[in-house]
Design a protein around this motif. Structure first.
Motif, PDB file in Angstrom:
ATOM      1  N   GLN A 167     -47.570   5.672  19.188  1.00  0.00           N
ATOM      2  CA  GLN A 167     -47.829   4.795  18.052  1.00  0.00           C
ATOM      3  C   GLN A 167     -49.057   3.936  18.286  1.00  0.00           C
ATOM      4  N   LEU A 168     -49.193   3.406  19.504  1.00  0.00           N
ATOM      5  CA  LEU A 168     -50.374   2.608  19.829  1.00  0.00           C
ATOM      6  C   LEU A 168     -51.637   3.438  19.637  1.00  0.00           C
ATOM      7  N   ASN A 169     -51.608   4.683  20.128  1.00  0.00           N
ATOM      8  CA  ASN A 169     -52.788   5.541  20.038  1.00  0.00           C
ATOM      9  C   ASN A 169     -53.092   5.958  18.602  1.00  0.00           C
ATOM     10  N   MET A 170     -52.059   6.197  17.815  1.00  0.00           N
ATOM     11  CA  MET A 170     -52.286   6.552  16.412  1.00  0.00           C
ATOM     12  C   MET A 170     -52.934   5.387  15.665  1.00  0.00           C
ATOM     13  N   ASP A 171     -52.427   4.184  15.904  1.00  0.00           N
ATOM     14  CA  ASP A 171     -52.996   2.999  15.248  1.00  0.00           C
ATOM     15  C   ASP A 171     -54.434   2.759  15.688  1.00  0.00           C
ATOM     16  N   LEU A 172     -54.691   2.883  17.001  1.00  0.00           N
ATOM     17  CA  LEU A 172     -56.027   2.637  17.529  1.00  0.00           C
ATOM     18  C   LEU A 172     -57.022   3.657  16.980  1.00  0.00           C
ATOM     19  N   SER A 173     -56.620   4.923  16.948  1.00  0.00           N
ATOM     20  CA  SER A 173     -57.532   5.959  16.464  1.00  0.00           C
ATOM     21  C   SER A 173     -57.851   5.771  14.981  1.00  0.00           C
ATOM     22  N   ALA A 199     -55.929  10.571  14.582  1.00  0.00           N
ATOM     23  CA  ALA A 199     -55.152  11.684  15.134  1.00  0.00           C
ATOM     24  C   ALA A 199     -54.594  11.363  16.510  1.00  0.00           C
ATOM     25  N   GLY A 200     -54.836  10.159  17.020  1.00  0.00           N
ATOM     26  CA  GLY A 200     -54.291   9.755  18.307  1.00  0.00           C
ATOM     27  C   GLY A 200     -54.610  10.752  19.408  1.00  0.00           C
ATOM     28  N   PRO A 201     -53.609  11.163  20.189  1.00  0.00           N
ATOM     29  CA  PRO A 201     -53.850  12.071  21.305  1.00  0.00           C
ATOM     30  C   PRO A 201     -53.805  13.547  20.913  1.00  0.00           C
ATOM     31  N   ASP A 202     -53.647  13.842  19.615  1.00  0.00           N
ATOM     32  CA  ASP A 202     -53.551  15.236  19.179  1.00  0.00           C
ATOM     33  C   ASP A 202     -54.874  15.975  19.380  1.00  0.00           C
ATOM     34  N   ASN A 203     -54.774  17.289  19.505  1.00  0.00           N
ATOM     35  CA  ASN A 203     -55.949  18.166  19.621  1.00  0.00           C
ATOM     36  C   ASN A 203     -56.911  17.751  20.733  1.00  0.00           C
ATOM     37  N   PRO A 204     -56.428  17.576  21.961  1.00  0.00           N
ATOM     38  CA  PRO A 204     -57.341  17.220  23.056  1.00  0.00           C
ATOM     39  C   PRO A 204     -58.350  18.335  23.313  1.00  0.00           C
ATOM     40  N   ILE A 205     -59.556  17.962  23.704  1.00  0.00           N
ATOM     41  CA  ILE A 205     -60.584  18.951  24.018  1.00  0.00           C
ATOM     42  C   ILE A 205     -60.768  19.097  25.524  1.00  0.00           C
ATOM     43  N   ALA A 206     -60.020  18.331  26.297  1.00  0.00           N
ATOM     44  CA  ALA A 206     -60.063  18.403  27.758  1.00  0.00           C
ATOM     45  C   ALA A 206     -58.700  17.966  28.299  1.00  0.00           C
ATOM     46  N   SER A 207     -58.520  18.124  29.589  1.00  0.00           N
ATOM     47  CA  SER A 207     -57.255  17.742  30.209  1.00  0.00           C
ATOM     48  C   SER A 207     -57.131  16.219  30.306  1.00  0.00           C
ATOM     49  N   ASN A 208     -55.949  15.713  30.016  1.00  0.00           N
ATOM     50  CA  ASN A 208     -55.686  14.281  30.176  1.00  0.00           C
ATOM     51  C   ASN A 208     -55.249  13.929  31.593  1.00  0.00           C
ATOM     52  N   ALA A 209     -55.295  14.901  32.494  1.00  0.00           N
ATOM     53  CA  ALA A 209     -54.825  14.684  33.859  1.00  0.00           C
ATOM     54  C   ALA A 209     -55.851  13.981  34.736  1.00  0.00           C
ATOM     55  N   ASP A 210     -57.110  13.891  34.279  1.00  0.00           N
ATOM     56  CA  ASP A 210     -58.125  13.225  35.095  1.00  0.00           C
ATOM     57  C   ASP A 210     -58.990  12.329  34.223  1.00  0.00           C
ATOM     58  N   VAL A 211     -59.758  11.474  34.880  1.00  0.00           N
ATOM     59  CA  VAL A 211     -60.553  10.456  34.195  1.00  0.00           C
ATOM     60  C   VAL A 211     -61.578  11.083  33.265  1.00  0.00           C
TER      61      VAL A 211
END
Length: 255
Positions: A167-173, A199-211
């Protein structure tokens, strides 16, 4: 059977002529300036040919009494309309690539859509929807382009990485996308065909596992498409105006 063959020949020939020999509808002195695809056919020619063929088939279906004539008329109308947007997008893409060079913004062409990817390292600080100082130059360049090429549907989409609650990410985006929209309209871009969404964290274009991957996912994308039913004319022509919900110019000092 003979009529069907003749219809197919008429439709195909006119489609090819419309696609491959289409004249530049905006600049009579320019010859073949649209960007080429891997097969050597410009996007203008491809859209013109496909539009002409589709128009030919539709025209033949409508005019049952004279299918050959209907196919010919449909091909000319369909080819001109499709090639018109193809050329328009070719020229817009070219200008955007020039203006976005060395700004950190990536320009992509995906069929009839132009996508600008604006990475998190130049757009917003962490957990903020305030435009970073490094973001003003590409946004000003984009605003200038959108005022010249003002016959697009403009979709602004905000994205985040997966850190924190959904929810935080959806609002921020959503707020970040709205900040970009507010700034563009403050610089004179019409809001008539502009939309925003988060769209928050949806449809990532890279891995969220690293910086590095998370930094790529924290981005804003601007999608430019054809307006359904729009007749594409000279870039810079006035588009229909609607009441602008974004009043005032709080960013004038950055122009």
């Amino acid at each position: 059977m003979f009529t069907s063959r003749r219809l197919l020949v008429v439709a195909t020939v006119v489609a090819l002529l419309s696609g491959c020999a289409n004249q530049n509808p905006y600049d009579a002195s320019s010859q073949g300036q649209a960007s080429n695809e891997s097969g050597g056919m410009s996007k203008t020619a491809k859209y013109g040919g496909l539009g002409a063929l589709a128009g030919a088939l539709a025209g033949a279906a409508i005019d049952h009494n004279n299918r050959g004539k209907g196919a010919l008329i449909g091909a000319v109308v369909g080819g001109a309309g499709a090639a018109g947007y193809g050329y328009y997008a070719d020229q817009q893409e070219k200008k955007l690539r020039e203006s976005m060079a060395n700004t950190g913004v990536e320009v992509q062409r995906q069929g009839d859509q132009i996508k600008l990817i604006m990475p998190g390292n130049i757009t917003f600080a962490t957990n903020s929807d305030a435009i970073s100082s490094s973001f003003y130059t590409p946004l000003n360049n984009l605003a200038n382009s959108l005022k010249q090429f003002n016959q697009n549907a403009i979709e602004i989409v905000g994205y985040t990485d997966s850190t924190g609650s959904r929810q935080l990410n959806m609002d921020l985006s959503q707020r970040r996308a709205q900040s970009v929209a507010n700034y563009l309209t403050s610089q004179g871009v019409s809001s008539a065909n502009l939309s925003v969404r988060g769209a928050g964290p949806d449809n990532p274009i890279a891995s969220n596992a690293d910086v590095n991957g998370r930094a790529q996912n924290r981005r804003v994308e601007v999608n430019l498409r054809a307006i359904p039913g729009q007749q594409y004319g000279q870039p810079g022509a006035q588009a229909p105006q609607q009441n602008n919900q974004f009043q005032g110019n709080p960013y004038s000092q950055y122009q």
